[in-house]
Design a protein around this motif. Structure first.
Motif, PDB file in Angstrom:
ATOM      1  N   PHE A 123      -4.183  36.665 -87.725  1.00 39.03           N
ATOM      2  CA  PHE A 123      -2.904  35.967 -87.758  1.00 39.03           C
ATOM      3  C   PHE A 123      -2.648  35.474 -86.344  1.00 39.03           C
ATOM      4  CE2 PHE A 123      -3.005  39.383 -90.852  1.00 39.03           C
ATOM      5  CZ  PHE A 123      -2.726  38.701 -92.027  1.00 39.03           C
ATOM      6  N   VAL A 124      -2.493  34.167 -86.177  1.00 40.62           N
ATOM      7  CA  VAL A 124      -2.376  33.586 -84.839  1.00 40.62           C
ATOM      8  C   VAL A 124      -1.113  32.729 -84.755  1.00 40.62           C
ATOM      9  CG1 VAL A 124      -4.882  33.625 -84.601  1.00 40.62           C
ATOM     10  CG2 VAL A 124      -3.780  31.533 -85.352  1.00 40.62           C
ATOM     11  N   THR A 125      -0.503  32.738 -83.591  1.00 38.69           N
ATOM     12  CA  THR A 125       0.739  31.973 -83.434  1.00 38.69           C
ATOM     13  C   THR A 125       0.492  30.530 -83.020  1.00 38.69           C
ATOM     14  OG1 THR A 125       0.970  32.740 -81.151  1.00 38.69           O
ATOM     15  CG2 THR A 125       2.102  34.017 -82.879  1.00 38.69           C
ATOM     16  N   ASP A 126      -0.743  30.207 -82.635  1.00 35.74           N
ATOM     17  CA  ASP A 126      -1.082  28.825 -82.247  1.00 35.74           C
ATOM     18  C   ASP A 126      -2.507  28.553 -82.707  1.00 35.74           C
ATOM     19  OD1 ASP A 126      -1.663  26.377 -81.079  1.00 35.74           O
ATOM     20  OD2 ASP A 126      -1.036  26.983 -79.063  1.00 35.74           O
ATOM     21  N   ILE A 127      -2.633  27.880 -83.847  1.00 36.50           N
ATOM     22  CA  ILE A 127      -3.943  27.639 -84.445  1.00 36.50           C
ATOM     23  C   ILE A 127      -4.829  26.769 -83.550  1.00 36.50           C
ATOM     24  CG2 ILE A 127      -3.401  25.596 -85.830  1.00 36.50           C
ATOM     25  CD1 ILE A 127      -5.363  28.674 -87.072  1.00 36.50           C
TER      26      ILE A 127
END
Length: 129
Positions: free
Chosen positions: A78-82
């Motif tokens: 889960f990433v906040t900036d793809i």
């Protein structure tokens, strides 16, 4: 079957009521893991370093339960900036290049601390002890 647990001392473990990893039989589930150590963010602003730290934490939890990274069959990132996917993917590849578990990476709006960029959970299957 016996339930074995690993705790890492996260400030959220006792509040939320969870552990870092749990093993029942041959199955191990590792909770969403972030780059926090002793209440501080590791690798602030660096998605690659956060991912490496997270995977090292996961590896330690697996080892405590009699498993290794080679037992991992699935990862979820889960990433906040793809747009940082290549940095995150590079670190993931350093741990899993030859193992090649099923993997998912999705962008999320936020994690529990705004300085965190990545959260990873894994599933592993090992032979009965």
């Amino acid at each position: 079957m016996t339930r074995r647990r690993v705790f890492t001392g996260s400030p959220w473990e006792p509040v939320v009521g969870y552990c870092r990893a749990v093993r029942i039989g041959e199955r191990i589930e590792v909770a969403g893991t972030t780059a926090m150590q002793h209440g501080e963010v590791v690798g602030e602003g660096d998605a690659y370093e956060q991912t490496r730290f997270i995977l090292q934490t996961i590896e330690k939890a697996l080892n405590e339960l009699g498993a290794s990274m080679s037992d991992v069959v699935r990862t979820r990132m889960f990433v906040t900036d793809i747009s940082k996917w290549e940095e995150i993917g590079k670190a993931h590849g350093e741990f899993f290049r030859n193992i090649q578990p099923a993997a998912t990476m999705v962008e999320v709006q936020a994690l529990i601390d705004p300085r965190l960029m990545v959260e990873i959970e894994v599933e592993a299957i090992v032979e009965e002890e």
